[in-house]
Design an enzyme around this catalytic site. Structure first.
Site, PDB file in Angstrom:
ATOM      1  N   GLY A  12       4.348 -51.888   3.571  1.00 28.21           N
ATOM      2  CA  GLY A  12       3.595 -51.559   2.238  1.00 28.21           C
ATOM      3  C   GLY A  12       2.237 -51.821   2.256  1.00 28.21           C
ATOM      4  O   GLY A  12       1.588 -51.557   1.396  1.00 28.21           O
ATOM      5  N   ASP A  19       3.813 -61.257   6.599  1.00 25.86           N
ATOM      6  CA  ASP A  19       2.791 -60.161   6.534  1.00 25.86           C
ATOM      7  C   ASP A  19       1.555 -60.831   6.329  1.00 25.86           C
ATOM      8  O   ASP A  19       1.351 -62.026   5.548  1.00 25.86           O
ATOM      9  CB  ASP A  19       3.230 -59.562   5.347  1.00 25.86           C
ATOM     10  CG  ASP A  19       2.644 -58.021   5.486  1.00 25.86           C
ATOM     11  OD1 ASP A  19       3.586 -57.115   5.768  1.00 25.86           O
ATOM     12  OD2 ASP A  19       1.494 -57.779   5.272  1.00 25.86           O
ATOM     13  N   GLN A  66      -0.731 -62.476  12.251  1.00 33.38           N
ATOM     14  CA  GLN A  66       0.062 -62.359  13.721  1.00 33.38           C
ATOM     15  C   GLN A  66      -0.738 -62.749  14.693  1.00 33.38           C
ATOM     16  O   GLN A  66      -0.292 -62.910  15.840  1.00 33.38           O
ATOM     17  CB  GLN A  66       0.962 -61.321  13.738  1.00 33.38           C
ATOM     18  CG  GLN A  66       0.493 -59.866  13.941  1.00 33.38           C
ATOM     19  CD  GLN A  66       1.412 -58.904  14.645  1.00 33.38           C
ATOM     20  OE1 GLN A  66       1.554 -57.989  13.943  1.00 33.38           O
ATOM     21  NE2 GLN A  66       2.083 -59.319  15.621  1.00 33.38           N
ATOM     22  N   ASP A  74       7.019 -55.755  14.100  1.00 31.96           N
ATOM     23  CA  ASP A  74       6.805 -54.489  13.392  1.00 31.96           C
ATOM     24  C   ASP A  74       5.493 -54.856  12.592  1.00 31.96           C
ATOM     25  O   ASP A  74       5.496 -54.573  11.382  1.00 31.96           O
ATOM     26  CB  ASP A  74       8.192 -54.067  12.757  1.00 31.96           C
ATOM     27  CG  ASP A  74       7.846 -52.639  12.104  1.00 31.96           C
ATOM     28  OD1 ASP A  74       6.979 -51.958  12.696  1.00 31.96           O
ATOM     29  OD2 ASP A  74       8.490 -52.371  11.254  1.00 31.96           O
ATOM     30  N   HIS A 103       0.795 -53.812  15.327  1.00 32.92           N
ATOM     31  CA  HIS A 103       0.879 -53.050  16.480  1.00 32.92           C
ATOM     32  C   HIS A 103      -0.332 -52.930  17.382  1.00 32.92           C
ATOM     33  O   HIS A 103      -0.410 -52.107  18.024  1.00 32.92           O
ATOM     34  CB  HIS A 103       1.246 -51.580  16.111  1.00 32.92           C
ATOM     35  CG  HIS A 103       2.870 -51.717  15.295  1.00 32.92           C
ATOM     36  ND1 HIS A 103       3.797 -52.368  15.427  1.00 32.92           N
ATOM     37  CD2 HIS A 103       2.894 -50.787  13.966  1.00 32.92           C
ATOM     38  CE1 HIS A 103       4.626 -52.157  14.832  1.00 32.92           C
ATOM     39  NE2 HIS A 103       4.345 -51.212  13.875  1.00 32.92           N
TER      40      HIS A 103
HETATM   41  C1  LIG Z   1       4.736 -50.806   9.671  1.00 34.82           C
HETATM   42  S1  LIG Z   1       4.683 -51.919   8.309  1.00 34.82           S
HETATM   43  C2  LIG Z   1       6.226 -53.011   8.590  1.00 34.82           C
HETATM   44  C3  LIG Z   1       7.437 -52.247   8.220  1.00 34.82           C
HETATM   45  C4  LIG Z   1       8.501 -53.045   7.795  1.00 34.82           C
HETATM   46  N1  LIG Z   1       8.939 -53.784   8.994  1.00 34.82           N
HETATM   47  C5  LIG Z   1       9.930 -52.005   7.638  1.00 34.82           C
HETATM   48  O1  LIG Z   1      10.470 -51.694   8.734  1.00 34.82           O
HETATM   49  O2  LIG Z   1      10.317 -51.650   6.487  1.00 34.82           O
HETATM   50  C6  LIG Z   1       3.587 -52.951   8.906  1.00 34.82           C
HETATM   51  C7  LIG Z   1       3.097 -54.330   8.111  1.00 34.82           C
HETATM   52  O3  LIG Z   1       2.472 -55.205   8.865  1.00 34.82           O
HETATM   53  C8  LIG Z   1       1.571 -55.667   8.157  1.00 34.82           C
HETATM   54  N2  LIG Z   1       0.330 -56.394   8.950  1.00 34.82           N
HETATM   55  C9  LIG Z   1      -0.601 -55.753   9.612  1.00 34.82           C
HETATM   56  N3  LIG Z   1      -1.406 -56.539  10.297  1.00 34.82           N
HETATM   57  C10 LIG Z   1      -0.902 -57.607  10.200  1.00 34.82           C
HETATM   58  C11 LIG Z   1      -1.207 -59.152  10.837  1.00 34.82           C
HETATM   59  N4  LIG Z   1      -2.260 -59.055  11.520  1.00 34.82           N
HETATM   60  N5  LIG Z   1      -0.479 -60.157  10.624  1.00 34.82           N
HETATM   61  C12 LIG Z   1       0.740 -59.920   9.961  1.00 34.82           C
HETATM   62  N6  LIG Z   1       1.120 -58.801   9.219  1.00 34.82           N
HETATM   63  C13 LIG Z   1       0.450 -57.669   9.446  1.00 34.82           C
HETATM   64  C14 LIG Z   1       0.844 -54.776   7.195  1.00 34.82           C
HETATM   65  O4  LIG Z   1       0.431 -55.296   6.038  1.00 34.82           O
HETATM   66  C15 LIG Z   1       2.190 -54.099   6.910  1.00 34.82           C
HETATM   67  O5  LIG Z   1       3.075 -54.465   5.866  1.00 34.82           O
END
Ligand SMILES: C[S@@+](CC[C@H](N)C(=O)[O-])C[C@H]1O[C@@H](n2cnc3c(N)ncnc32)[C@H](O)[C@@H]1O
Length: 395
Positions: free
Chosen positions: A201, A227, A246, A268, A271
């Site tokens: 989200g 997140d 992360q 996840d 990336h």
């Molecule tokens: C692809 S979505 C995750 C989907 C979820 N795991 C699912 O399968 O329903 C990626 C999430 O990673 C979070 N995100 C992006 N960069 C991040 C970071 N540096 N550290 C932690 N979370 C991060 C985003 O806010 C987003 O909500």
């Protein structure tokens, strides 16, 4: 987690449900209906998933405590999650009466696959004159299925759970659920702790599909989502959220010290290749032996926008490069010019790579190298297999 009192209750019930019948009965009695019923009601409503009945109706779950019982009214609003019922949520179509101890064992004990014989089912689907009300009856059948199945020990496959709880891990975007099922099946009856980086989200939607999916899949587990955005409003029992970046190893270690060790960590999140590597180095030490570290969306190895390189082959600093080096590391005991083995060399005991997802199995990678008496020197091998003249075939 949503409520500290309930969290403590659910942990105690999960622990007792894995033990003896006497221990479980004592635990339920000690905790009492005030603490047990809200946890059971929350869990059953959650496990129902979105209501599949074609008209909104309500149902009753009656939870027995010896001679006493507590009734929980539940609304089944078509297509939406099942919730506590109010006065205007549709006709009451069925009652399911079940003993609290039996229900705790079904919900939080190791699954035995029973689907009938848990409690008394009473359907309320007739008109006042005793004739059948067919419309209500059709809805009642679906509700009965959802409610009774939600109360009994079930292990639905992950694809089904992913679709019910809005995760993109199965279907149009990804085909990960079958791989997860293959590797996670032996863990399903355990009281696992799961950490998933990336709740979903981003900053503009709630997300949480995969957290709900894991909560349903691991019926005795506790799942945490990390997140970069605050997602605390989606917290629920057995489902916590954490805020952190992360790419910050210190933050990850702090979280792992507090909530680990983990049976499963899933990346996840962003990336971004560099983040994937940082997270793996920081969190892999906190995966317990026999557990898994999973990296999703390996496609960003080939995306310059994510720190990748648009060509196959050697791409240092990418997720696939990490995995290729892990294949070497798995054989660190065979390296003739070995330096000091890394933590991953010593603790990855298995690597399973599929399209866009990898599973790293944790353990002790120390089986001993091939012994010295096995022929391996160049002289020995060339004596056994002398070079042949390609033209004549003569040695
Ligand atoms: C692809 S979505 C995750 C989907 C979820 N795991 C699912 O399968 O329903 C990626 C999430 O990673 C979070 N995100 C992006 N960069 C991040 C970071 N540096 N550290 C932690 N979370 C991060 C985003 O806010 C987003 O909500």
């Amino acid at each position: 987690m949503t409520n500290d009192g309930h969290t403590e209750t659910v942990r105690r019930l999960i622990g007792a449900a894995g033990g003896t019948a006497r221990g479980l009965a004592d635990a339920v009695t000690r905790l009492g209906p005030q603490r047990v019923v809200p946890v059971l009601a929350n869990e059953v409503m959650f496990r129902c998933g979105p209501a599949r009945n074609h008209i909104p109706v309500t149902a009753e779950l009656v939870i027995g405590f010896g001679a006493d019982a507590t009734t929980v009214a539940m609304a089944f609003p078509t297509g939406k999650p099942v919730t506590a019922a109010g006065d205007s949520d549709g006709p009451m179509v069925m009652t399911f009466e079940v003993d609290a101890v039996d229900l705790v064992r079904e919900l939080f004990g190791p699954a035995r696959g029973r689907t009938t014989g848990l409690g008394r089912i009473t359907m309320h689907t007739t008109n006042p004159d005793g004739s059948p009300d067919w419309a209500v009856g059709a809805a009642a059948s679906v509700v009965a299925d959802q409610l009774v199945v939600a109360c009994t020990a079930q292990k639905p496959d992950l694809g089904t759970v992913a679709l019910a709880y809005d995760s993109d891990k199965w279907g149009a975007l990804h085909w990960f659920a079958a791989h997860y099922d293959r590797h996670f099946a032996p863990l399903r009856d355990d009281a696992v702790t799961v950490l998933e980086i990336g709740i979903g989200g981003y900053g503009f939607q709630d997300g949480g599909g995969s957290l709900r999916m894991w909560r349903r899949y691991f019926h005795r587990g506790e799942v945490y989502g990390l997140d970069i955005f605050d997602k605390s409003h989606i917290e629920d029992l057995r489902m916590g959220t954490l805020v952190g970046d992360q790419s910050d190893a210190a933050v990850l270690r702090e979280i792992a010290e507090r909530y680990g060790p983990f049976d499963v960590v899933i990346d996840d999140g962003s990336h971004v290749n560099e983040h994937i590597l940082t997270s793996f180095r920081a969190l892999f030490p906190y995966v317990r032996a026999g557990g898994f570290y999973v990296i999703e969306d390996l496609w960003t190895t080939f995306q310059p926008g994510f720190g990748g390189r648009d060509t196959p082959g050697s791409s240092p600093g990418t997720s696939l490069d990490l995995l290729k080096r892990i294949v070497d590391g798995l054989h660190h005991e065979e390296h003739t010019a070995a330096g000091e083995p890394s933590y991953a060399d010593l603790h990855v005991v298995g690597l399973h790579v599929y399209h866009n997802i990898a599973f790293l199995e944790k353990g002790v990678n120390a089986e001993g190298g091939i012994p010295a008496w096995v022929p391996q020197g160049h002289e020995v091998i060339s004596a056994m297999y002398p070079k042949k003249d390609p033209a004549t075939g003569a040695s």
